[in-house]
Design an enzyme around this catalytic site. Structure first.
Site, short mmCIF file in Angstrom:
data_model
loop_
_atom_site.label_atom_id
_atom_site.label_comp_id
_atom_site.label_asym_id
_atom_site.label_seq_id
_atom_site.Cartn_x
_atom_site.Cartn_y
_atom_site.Cartn_z
N ASP A 37 0.87 -1.18 0.00
CA ASP A 37 0.00 0.00 0.00
C ASP A 37 0.91 1.23 0.00
OD1 ASP A 37 -3.23 0.38 0.95
OD2 ASP A 37 -1.92 2.15 1.07
N LYS A 42 -0.07 3.24 7.28
CA LYS A 42 -0.86 2.00 7.31
C LYS A 42 0.07 0.78 7.32
CE LYS A 42 -4.77 1.67 4.70
NZ LYS A 42 -5.52 1.46 3.43
N ASN A 210 -24.70 -7.29 -6.47
CA ASN A 210 -24.95 -6.21 -5.51
C ASN A 210 -26.26 -5.49 -5.82
OD1 ASN A 210 -22.79 -6.71 -3.92
ND2 ASN A 210 -21.67 -4.84 -4.38
N GLY A 255 -36.11 -2.16 6.92
CA GLY A 255 -35.49 -1.19 7.82
C GLY A 255 -35.41 0.18 7.19
N CYS A 262 -20.57 -0.04 -0.67
CA CYS A 262 -20.76 -0.85 -1.89
C CYS A 262 -22.12 -0.65 -2.56
CB CYS A 262 -20.55 -2.32 -1.56
SG CYS A 262 -18.95 -2.62 -0.81
N LYS A 265 -22.99 2.84 -4.10
CA LYS A 265 -22.05 3.15 -5.18
C LYS A 265 -22.28 2.22 -6.38
CE LYS A 265 -17.64 1.67 -4.54
NZ LYS A 265 -17.04 0.77 -5.49
C1 UGA Z 1 -22.08 -5.95 0.28
C2 UGA Z 1 -22.39 -7.36 -0.25
O1 UGA Z 1 -23.26 -8.04 0.66
C3 UGA Z 1 -21.11 -8.17 -0.45
O2 UGA Z 1 -21.42 -9.43 -1.02
C4 UGA Z 1 -20.18 -7.41 -1.37
O3 UGA Z 1 -18.94 -8.08 -1.56
C5 UGA Z 1 -19.90 -6.03 -0.79
O4 UGA Z 1 -21.15 -5.32 -0.62
C6 UGA Z 1 -18.99 -5.30 -1.75
O5 UGA Z 1 -19.40 -5.06 -2.90
O6 UGA Z 1 -17.82 -5.07 -1.42
P1 UGA Z 1 -21.50 -4.90 2.69
O7 UGA Z 1 -21.64 -3.57 2.03
O8 UGA Z 1 -20.33 -5.17 3.57
O9 UGA Z 1 -21.49 -6.09 1.58
O10 UGA Z 1 -22.78 -5.09 3.60
P2 UGA Z 1 -24.15 -5.91 3.58
O11 UGA Z 1 -24.15 -6.88 4.68
O12 UGA Z 1 -24.47 -6.43 2.23
O13 UGA Z 1 -25.19 -4.74 3.95
C7 UGA Z 1 -25.35 -3.60 3.12
C8 UGA Z 1 -26.47 -2.73 3.64
O14 UGA Z 1 -27.74 -3.35 3.44
C9 UGA Z 1 -26.39 -2.42 5.14
O15 UGA Z 1 -26.69 -1.05 5.35
C10 UGA Z 1 -27.45 -3.29 5.75
O16 UGA Z 1 -27.98 -2.76 6.94
C11 UGA Z 1 -28.48 -3.31 4.64
N1 UGA Z 1 -29.38 -4.49 4.68
C12 UGA Z 1 -28.87 -5.72 4.48
C13 UGA Z 1 -30.74 -4.31 4.91
O17 UGA Z 1 -31.24 -3.18 5.09
N2 UGA Z 1 -31.55 -5.41 4.92
C14 UGA Z 1 -31.08 -6.66 4.70
O18 UGA Z 1 -31.89 -7.61 4.71
C15 UGA Z 1 -29.71 -6.82 4.49
#
Ligand code: UGA
Length: 443
Positions: A37, A42, A210, A255, A262, A265
């Site tokens: 990096d 870091k 996504n 919710g 992710c 974006k």
């Molecule tokens: C997400 C994807 O789940 C991953 O598979 C992917 O690799 C990642 O983006 C990425 O592109 O790098 P992440 O952003 O870490 O992962 O989080 P998630 O667990 O997917 O949650 C995303 C958002 O959706 C959170 O704000 C969560 O609260 C919300 N969410 C999730 C809901 O409101 N309801 C749900 O049922 C699930």
């Protein structure tokens, strides 16, 4: 490092979320890994065994595989040891709405400048067409001994190690069969299905995945809003839907909307990509709009309960975009806090990972050191992030600390009966019954 096989280590460029977890997990699989990096501080911290991000279990795993990992800021040091190089640099949104690939292009220039046979493996989320663009850049630089494979990452923050070690699938998109074979072989011990395909298809699998998950969330949020109107309970609706294996139970948690680095974006980028290629992706417009409206709806719910938000004290429980992370990127709490303040409310908050005084994202918000302290004098409490400790919160003590009695559960996470038993009102998102007006006694 294995000095007898000088190019046998795996290189990872970019020690952010994806790069670091990938590097540590490959080291755990038995590979020597060089993580690079440009951020010297870091790398210094990583050399001392300090993880610069909050990810449960990552520090312990790093400690266990420390001898197989080398951290550096030097391209030369990395390329001395590695023929296969994962690219995990940032691809932030550009002002035009698509992904900014300048960091990827820099990596290609730096690697090309040093010559040698390399395989670049793209882990960063990049728009469809990036592989072709990188190949054109490689050709223009005359670095024809550099190959390229798309290997998108599907890890979730907070569950990253498990996701990398037990993936639902591994996607490998290649221009040449042999290059794909080399990357697929790295994952052989994981026993996950490997999807072998072209580079553009691999790139599209990432965005489509996504965007589909975000669509599921916006869909269930709209169902929740209808449930509120017709007196149904979205939690049971989601359960009943999810048992149908064609639908599946994941990502049907209603919710206040999705956040993080992710989904917002990537959904936007896919919409933009479609638009740039002349296709109007109608569905994604709705997904984005529903997600934005969901936060406003919660503010409306509060207004119905309290009559007005002017001079009202609201406490937010949880600030991060989801639990088990300290990440505030695109967190619903930021919009919510700003909206509440714009309506004249005084806002306090507590989150286990956000320190008191850390108000960069929350100007004018009092960040307390505990949930109870945050609730002191509050008229209403809003659960924003479903941190496990909130499920055990002592609402009788909360009631004592609060001035008012309104609890709004933005994640349908709390035990409503326990909240009501403490003499407070309880509402969630789409869990039955239109929200009652300010004068109505708690249910
Ligand atoms: C997400 C994807 O789940 C991953 O598979 C992917 O690799 C990642 O983006 C990425 O592109 O790098 P992440 O952003 O870490 O992962 O989080 P998630 O667990 O997917 O949650 C995303 C958002 O959706 C959170 O704000 C969560 O609260 C919300 N969410 C999730 C809901 O409101 N309801 C749900 O049922 C699930």
């Amino acid at each position: 490092m294995d000095r007898d096989h000088p190019q046998a280590a795996l290189g990872v460029i970019g020690a952010g979320y994806v790069g670091l977890v990938t590097g540590v997990c490959f080291a755990h699989l038995g590979f020597d890994v060089v993580c690079m990096d440009l951020d010297q501080s870091k790398i210094d911290r990583l050399r001392r065994g300090v993880i610069p991000i909050y990810e449960p279990g990552l520090d312990e795993l790093l400690a266990r595989v420390r001898e197989r990992l080398l951290f550096t800021t030097s391209y030369d040091e990395l390329l001395d040891c590695c023929a296969i190089v994962f690219v995990a640099v940032d691809t932030p949104p550009s002002p035009a709405g698509d992904a900014d690939l300048s960091r990827v292009e820099r990596v290609v220039r730096e690697v090309a400048a040093r010559g040698g046979e390399r395989l670049l493996v793209m882990k960063s989320t990049v728009p469809v067409g990036t592989g072709d663009r990188v190949m054109a850049q490689i050709k223009a630089l005359g670095a024809t001994s550099i190959g390229y494979v798309s290997n998108p990452e599907f890890l979730r923050e907070g569950a990253a190690i498990d996701d990398v070690r037990h993936p639902d699938r591994v996607v490998v998109g290649a221009y040449e069969e042999a290059a794909g074979d080399r990357v697929a072989a790295l994952y052989a011990s994981l026993e996950a299905p490997i999807v072998r395909t072209t580079v553009p298809t691999a790139e599209m699998i990432k965005y489509a995945s996504n965007a589909f998950l975000a669509t599921k969330i916006s869909f269930i949020n709209e169902i929740a809003n209808v449930c509120d109107e017709v007196g149904a309970d979205v939690r049971t609706v989601a359960e009943g839907m999810g048992l149908d294996r064609r639908i599946g139970s994941h990502f049907l948690q209603a919710g206040i909307g999705y956040g993080g680095s992710c989904f917002p974006k990537d959904v936007q980028a896919l919409k933009q990509l479609a638009g740039n290629s002349g296709y109007h992706f109608q569905l994604l417009n709705a997904v984005i709009e529903v997600n934005a409206l969901q936060k406003r709806r919660l503010v409306g719910q509060l207004k119905k309960r309290l009559g007005t938000l002017r001079d009202v004290r609201v406490t937010l429980l949880g600030l991060t975009f989801k639990p088990h992370t300290d990440d505030l990127r695109e967190a619903s709490s930021i919009v919510l806090a700003a909206r509440l303040r714009a309506e004249g409310a005084t806002v306090a908050a507590y989150d286990p990972t956000i320190l008191a005084g850390d108000d960069v994202h929350f100007p004018g918000v009092r960040i307390a050191g505990s949930a109870l302290e945050a609730l002191e004098g509050a008229d209403a409490a809003v659960l924003v992030t479903e941190w496990p400790q909130f499920s055990e919160f002592d609402w009788a003590a909360g009631r004592q600390a609060m001035r008012g009695s309104v609890v709004l559960d933005g994640r349908n996470f709390l035990d409503g009966d326990a909240v009501r038993a403490a003499g407070l009102s309880y509402d969630g998102i789409g869990i039955g019954g239109t929200v009652s007006g300010p004068d109505e006694p708690p249910a």
